[in-house]
Write a protein that holds these residues in place. Structure first.
Motif, PDB file in Angstrom:
ATOM      1  N   LYS A 169     -70.706   3.971  12.104  1.00 15.95           N
ATOM      2  CA  LYS A 169     -69.594   4.023  13.050  1.00 15.95           C
ATOM      3  C   LYS A 169     -68.378   4.556  12.295  1.00 15.95           C
ATOM      4  O   LYS A 169     -67.651   3.797  11.661  1.00 15.95           O
ATOM      5  CB  LYS A 169     -69.324   2.637  13.629  1.00 15.95           C
ATOM      6  N   PRO A 170     -68.160   5.867  12.314  1.00 22.63           N
ATOM      7  CA  PRO A 170     -67.072   6.473  11.550  1.00 22.63           C
ATOM      8  C   PRO A 170     -65.718   5.843  11.882  1.00 22.63           C
ATOM      9  O   PRO A 170     -65.438   5.526  13.043  1.00 22.63           O
ATOM     10  CB  PRO A 170     -67.103   7.940  11.990  1.00 22.63           C
ATOM     11  N   ASP A 171     -64.901   5.646  10.830  1.00 17.41           N
ATOM     12  CA  ASP A 171     -63.590   5.072  11.063  1.00 17.41           C
ATOM     13  C   ASP A 171     -62.530   5.773  10.222  1.00 17.41           C
ATOM     14  O   ASP A 171     -62.840   6.544   9.316  1.00 17.41           O
ATOM     15  CB  ASP A 171     -63.575   3.565  10.811  1.00 17.41           C
ATOM     16  N   ALA A 172     -61.277   5.506  10.573  1.00 15.42           N
ATOM     17  CA  ALA A 172     -60.146   6.081   9.855  1.00 15.42           C
ATOM     18  C   ALA A 172     -59.100   5.003   9.643  1.00 15.42           C
ATOM     19  O   ALA A 172     -58.981   4.072  10.445  1.00 15.42           O
ATOM     20  CB  ALA A 172     -59.548   7.241  10.646  1.00 15.42           C
ATOM     21  N   THR A 173     -58.352   5.143   8.553  1.00 14.94           N
ATOM     22  CA  THR A 173     -57.266   4.226   8.233  1.00 14.94           C
ATOM     23  C   THR A 173     -56.035   5.048   7.889  1.00 14.94           C
ATOM     24  O   THR A 173     -56.119   6.014   7.129  1.00 14.94           O
ATOM     25  CB  THR A 173     -57.633   3.332   7.029  1.00 14.94           C
ATOM     26  N   LEU A 174     -54.903   4.649   8.463  1.00 14.29           N
ATOM     27  CA  LEU A 174     -53.618   5.263   8.147  1.00 14.29           C
ATOM     28  C   LEU A 174     -52.716   4.157   7.613  1.00 14.29           C
ATOM     29  O   LEU A 174     -52.553   3.114   8.258  1.00 14.29           O
ATOM     30  CB  LEU A 174     -52.983   5.901   9.384  1.00 14.29           C
ATOM     31  N   ILE A 175     -52.140   4.374   6.424  1.00 17.70           N
ATOM     32  CA  ILE A 175     -51.209   3.425   5.828  1.00 17.70           C
ATOM     33  C   ILE A 175     -49.891   4.161   5.612  1.00 17.70           C
ATOM     34  O   ILE A 175     -49.866   5.249   5.035  1.00 17.70           O
ATOM     35  CB  ILE A 175     -51.731   2.873   4.491  1.00 17.70           C
ATOM     36  N   VAL A 176     -48.785   3.571   6.092  1.00 11.39           N
ATOM     37  CA  VAL A 176     -47.452   4.130   5.900  1.00 11.39           C
ATOM     38  C   VAL A 176     -46.655   3.115   5.096  1.00 11.39           C
ATOM     39  O   VAL A 176     -46.674   1.914   5.397  1.00 11.39           O
ATOM     40  CB  VAL A 176     -46.748   4.417   7.244  1.00 11.39           C
ATOM     41  N   VAL A 177     -45.939   3.602   4.069  1.00 11.25           N
ATOM     42  CA  VAL A 177     -45.193   2.730   3.163  1.00 11.25           C
ATOM     43  C   VAL A 177     -43.753   3.216   3.049  1.00 11.25           C
ATOM     44  O   VAL A 177     -43.516   4.414   2.856  1.00 11.25           O
ATOM     45  CB  VAL A 177     -45.837   2.715   1.751  1.00 11.25           C
ATOM     46  N   LEU A 178     -42.795   2.281   3.166  1.00  9.29           N
ATOM     47  CA  LEU A 178     -41.385   2.557   2.908  1.00  9.29           C
ATOM     48  C   LEU A 178     -41.010   1.811   1.638  1.00  9.29           C
ATOM     49  O   LEU A 178     -41.189   0.598   1.547  1.00  9.29           O
ATOM     50  CB  LEU A 178     -40.500   2.083   4.061  1.00  9.29           C
ATOM     51  N   THR A 179     -40.479   2.548   0.664  1.00  6.42           N
ATOM     52  CA  THR A 179     -40.128   1.975  -0.629  1.00  6.42           C
ATOM     53  C   THR A 179     -38.640   2.184  -0.892  1.00  6.42           C
ATOM     54  O   THR A 179     -38.126   3.293  -0.709  1.00  6.42           O
ATOM     55  CB  THR A 179     -40.934   2.643  -1.756  1.00  6.42           C
ATOM     56  N   ASP A 180     -37.948   1.123  -1.313  1.00  7.63           N
ATOM     57  CA  ASP A 180     -36.556   1.224  -1.723  1.00  7.63           C
ATOM     58  C   ASP A 180     -36.520   1.991  -3.049  1.00  7.63           C
ATOM     59  O   ASP A 180     -37.158   1.580  -4.026  1.00  7.63           O
ATOM     60  CB  ASP A 180     -35.949  -0.168  -1.886  1.00  7.63           C
ATOM     61  N   ILE A 181     -35.808   3.093  -3.078  1.00  9.20           N
ATOM     62  CA  ILE A 181     -35.804   3.948  -4.269  1.00  9.20           C
ATOM     63  C   ILE A 181     -35.143   3.256  -5.453  1.00  9.20           C
ATOM     64  O   ILE A 181     -35.646   3.318  -6.574  1.00  9.20           O
ATOM     65  CB  ILE A 181     -35.127   5.301  -3.964  1.00  9.20           C
ATOM     66  N   ALA A 182     -34.019   2.569  -5.217  1.00  2.00           N
ATOM     67  CA  ALA A 182     -33.284   1.942  -6.322  1.00  2.00           C
ATOM     68  C   ALA A 182     -34.103   0.841  -6.999  1.00  2.00           C
ATOM     69  O   ALA A 182     -34.217   0.795  -8.219  1.00  2.00           O
ATOM     70  CB  ALA A 182     -31.952   1.398  -5.825  1.00  2.00           C
ATOM     71  N   SER A 183     -34.691  -0.044  -6.198  1.00  2.00           N
ATOM     72  CA  SER A 183     -35.431  -1.179  -6.769  1.00  2.00           C
ATOM     73  C   SER A 183     -36.906  -0.876  -6.995  1.00  2.00           C
ATOM     74  O   SER A 183     -37.593  -1.620  -7.681  1.00  2.00           O
ATOM     75  CB  SER A 183     -35.313  -2.400  -5.857  1.00  2.00           C
ATOM     76  N   LYS A 184     -37.402   0.184  -6.363  1.00  3.34           N
ATOM     77  CA  LYS A 184     -38.822   0.558  -6.402  1.00  3.34           C
ATOM     78  C   LYS A 184     -39.723  -0.488  -5.730  1.00  3.34           C
ATOM     79  O   LYS A 184     -40.915  -0.540  -5.978  1.00  3.34           O
ATOM     80  CB  LYS A 184     -39.286   0.844  -7.825  1.00  3.34           C
TER      81      LYS A 184
END
Length: 175
Positions: free
Chosen positions: A118-133
């Protein structure tokens, strides 16, 4: 009145028929506050495909670019714009498709289980604070890969997915 209720029920159940299999999970950092950010840059975006049998067919458009545009739209709705001048956020995503994914299902008319592909897909979106990483927000969506659908339906599924992913992101503090 009865006609109105029937119409509302049809609209409610039919408006996202193409998205019933999409599952979204979102996590927000303890001190995250999107109102502190006005600009972002794109960080690394990765697309991977596990398809040794060559069954996957491209959707007929640049899926990575469409995902970027949808994320751009969702961030812009919240007052955060792309800019290489003084960005506070780095945005990245990963899209993975697995055409060899297995699922355990019940055999018809039996109590036994069987494995099916059963083919599947995953999408992950990440927001990172640049100053603190520090990662301040992450969202993951999983869905079955629909076979033999046109590019427009793929785009609708992507739009629905990214809209759902960003629903918890707004202009005020998350806490």
């Amino acid at each position: 009145m009865r006609l109105l209720l029937i119409t509302l029920l049809i609209l409610q159940t039919g408006c996202a028929y193409y998205a019933r299999d999409i599952r979204v999970q979102t996590e927000v950092g303890v001190h995250a506050d999107i109102s502190r950010y006005t600009a972002y840059i794109w960080s690394e975006s990765i697309t991977s495909l596990n398809d040794p049998s060559g069954k996957w067919q491209p959707p007929g458009f640049d899926i990575t670019e469409d995902i970027r545009q949808l994320i751009d739209r969702e961030l812009a709705k919240r007052g955060v714009r792309y800019s290489t001048t003084n960005p506070g956020l780095a945005v990245s995503f990963r899209l993975a498709a697995n055409m060899q994914a297995l699922e355990l299902v019940k055999k018809p008319n039996s109590s036994q289980d069987m494995l099916i592909i059963k083919p599947d897909a995953t999408l992950i979106v990440v927001l990172t604070d640049i100053a603190s990483k520090n990662i301040i927000w992450i969202s993951k969506a999983e869905a079955e890969i629909q076979q033999d659908i046109d590019a427009e339906l793929v785009r609708k599924r992507l739009d629905y997915t990214i809209t759902e992913m960003f629903k918890g992101l707004n202009n005020k503090s998350w806490f």
